[in-house]
Each structure stands twice: as structure tokens, then as C-alpha cells.
Design an enzyme around this catalytic site. Structure first.
Site, PDB file in Angstrom:
ATOM      1  N   LYS A  14      -0.846   5.137   8.470  1.00 43.27           N
ATOM      2  CA  LYS A  14      -0.112   5.299   7.373  1.00 43.27           C
ATOM      3  C   LYS A  14      -1.187   5.440   6.207  1.00 43.27           C
ATOM      4  CE  LYS A  14       2.134   2.447   3.825  1.00 43.27           C
ATOM      5  NZ  LYS A  14       2.382   0.714   3.476  1.00 43.27           N
TER       6      LYS A  14
ATOM      7  N   THR B  93       0.935  -1.097  -0.159  1.00 44.48           N
ATOM      8  CA  THR B  93      -0.011  -0.121   0.046  1.00 44.48           C
ATOM      9  C   THR B  93       0.985   1.291  -0.041  1.00 44.48           C
ATOM     10  OG1 THR B  93      -1.749  -1.194   1.327  1.00 44.48           O
ATOM     11  CG2 THR B  93      -1.869   0.968   1.103  1.00 44.48           C
TER      12      THR B  93
ATOM     13  N   LYS C 167      -7.881   1.243  -2.551  1.00 46.85           N
ATOM     14  CA  LYS C 167      -7.298   0.903  -1.277  1.00 46.85           C
ATOM     15  C   LYS C 167      -7.367   1.929  -0.215  1.00 46.85           C
ATOM     16  CE  LYS C 167      -5.828  -1.524   2.206  1.00 46.85           C
ATOM     17  NZ  LYS C 167      -3.996  -2.032   2.170  1.00 46.85           N
TER      18      LYS C 167
END
Length: 292
Positions: free
Chosen positions: A237, A87, A162
Site C-alpha cells: 500500500k 497513511t 512517510k
């Protein structure tokens, strides 16, 4: 297939082992010692990529992805596919895809959902950006490592999906934890609240599948002392990536921005690091954000 796998940590390791167990030839590299059961260890990322049909990466951030891509792209054979399951920021995903295409390679950004349990069980969901041809080439591997792979569009679309998904997740988890904390102060039993909300308009994945209240709903990290299934620092994050993307796209995401600030405080100034992201509940139940 002949597969190079780079990044054999908590997520990448089980994914690579599942591919090896399915009969594929997997060469693996990680700068840190890793479980190589069924995987042929090599001494560099370039060695893992040499002669591979597909190179899969699972890395911490976009900067490391760009560095690893610069090492593996020259080592890959024409027509092979570089599939990044990390990611990372959308810009890094698109830059790596452009570099791969210039070298005659396919490229996919394919971040995952499902956590370490899904990686071990082979039940991950992949959100994939890239060409249809590259997606078709890697589809059989997605079928081994996961339960679903969605081709979301061109390069960067997987990361976009995502980031948007996890922004929703971060916001809804905070709202769910706030609601339980409020219920406590109003004298409402947590189980009764769950029974109502889980079948009413407050229904969400955070409530129904990953309830942050211990002893309520299906088993979740709350029932294991908030040992992380998805660590709070990883949520932070992803939320920061969402805000980076929002700024670049001139998108207005006030709830995402606030969730980022709250998880930042929880992880960096309090005791959130190393705990599940649902541990926001005991934090909120103990005191309000303006106290302590």
C-alpha cells in the site's frame, strides 16, 4: 483534553487507550467491534467529534478519510484540531486540511512509524504536516502516544515524509533479502554476513534492527515465523502511494517502482499476504523471480 478517536483497530485502539490511561476524556467510534477499555463508546464518527478539542483518525485509505472528514468537520467546534494519523495519499491529506481550515478548524496529517508494538508501548514516531499552531495544540498527545513528533511542514508534508521513508524501507528490505539469498548460494554463513554487513557500508535499519534472517541479529518477525509486525500488504500500500505521488510530482523513482512491482507479485500472486514484509527472504531463498 476531550478527544474523539475514530478507527480503533490494531493501531488506533492502543493509541486511544494510552490517551485514556493518561487521563484524557476519549470518545471512540469504529464500525467494527473494538476494545473500549477506558474509552467512551459512541455510535457515529460525528458523535465522537462533537465538543472535542482534538479529533484523531486512524483509517485505511484516503477515500475513507475524506468520507469521515465530511461527517466530523461539521460536528467539530471552532478552533478544534482534526489530526489524521492514517497513511494516505498526499492529495487526500491536503483536501481534508483545506476543508477543515474553511470550517475554522486546525488540521494535521500525522502518519506514524513504529507498528503495532509502538502503538501499544506509546513509542511511535509521528511525521506531521499542518500549521505550527495546530501542531503545538496536539503536541501533548503526541508525547503520550509516541517518543517523537517531527513537524515536517505544511499540509501534506507528513504524508510525504512517510511515503518517502517507506519507499526507502521497501527497497532496502528487498536488497537485504537478496543479499542473504545470494550469501546462501555462495556458502556464506548468515551470521557471518550479518557480523560484517551490520558494521560495514551495507548497514541499514532493515539489516541491523529488523533482520529478515531468523536467529540473526535482534529479535524480529523472522524469529516468529514472519508473523507480521508490518505486513507485506501494508508495505505494498505504501509503495503504491509513493508511486502515485511520484507520478503526480513528475519524480523519477525506478527503484521504488520495481519494489512496488515485486511486493505486488509477492502479495497478490504468491503467499505474501498476512506475512511480514521481511518474508521476502524465504521467497527469494527458495527461487528467483523469473522461476516458478
Amino acid at each position: 483534553m476531550k478527544i474523539g478517536f475514530i478507527g480503533l483497530g490494531n493501531m488506533g485502539g492502543p493509541m486511544a487507550r494510552n490517551l485514556a490511561a493518561a487521563g484524557h476524556q476519549v470518545s471512540g467510534f469504529d464500525p467494527v467491534a473494538a476494545d473500549m477499555d477506558g474509552i467512551r463508546p459512541v455510535t457515529s464518527a460525528a458523535d465522537a467529534a462533537e465538543g472535542a478539542d482534538v479529533v484523531i483518525t486512524m483509517l485505511p485509505n484516503g477515500q475513507i478519510l475524506r468520507s469521515v472528514a465530511a461527517q466530523v468537520i461539521p460536528a467539530m467546534r471552532p478552533g478544534a484540531v482534526l489530526c489524521d494519523c492514517s497513511t494516505v495519499d498526499v492529495d487526500s491529506a491536503r483536501a481534508v486540511a483545506a476543508d477543515a481550515a474553511a470550517a475554522g478548524l486546525g488540521a494535521l496529517d500525522a502518519p506514524v512509524s513504529g507498528g503495532t508494538g509502538g502503538a501499544a508501548a506509546g513509542t511511535l514516531t509521528f511525521m506531521v504536516g499542518g500549521t505550527p499552531e495546530a501542531f503545538a495544540q496536539v503536541q501533548p498527545l503526541f508525547d503520550i502516544m509516541g517518543q517523537k513528533a517531527v513537524h515536517c511542514g505544511a499540509a501534506g508534508a507528513g504524508q510525504a515524509a512517510k511515503i518517502c521513508n517507506n519507499m526507502i524501507l521497501g527497497v532496502t528490505m528487498i536488497a537485504t533479502c537478496e543479499a542473504f539469498a545470494l550469501a546462501d548460494k555462495l556458502g556464506l554463513d548468515r551470521q557471518k554476513m550479518f557480523d560484517v554487513v551490520s558494521t560495514s557500508s551495507g548497514y541499514s535499519w532493515s539489516m541491523n534492527a529488523y533482520c529478515p534472517a531468523p536467529g540473526v541479529g535482534p529479535q524480529s518477525p523472522a524469529d516468529n515465523g514472519y508473523k507480521p509486525g508490518f505486513a507485506a500488504e501494508l508495505m505494498l500500500k505504501d509503495l503504491r502511494l509513493s508511486q502515485q505521488a511520484a507520478e503526480g510530482a513528475d519524480a523519477d523513482t525506478p527503484m521504488g517502482e520495481l519494489a512496488t512491482q515485486l511486493y505486488g507479485r509477492f502479495v497478490e500472486n504468491e503467499d505474501g499476504r498476512g506475512r511480514d514484509f521481511s518474508a521476502m527472504l524465504p521467497r527469494l531463498a527458495a527461487r528467483g523471480w523469473g522461476e516458478g
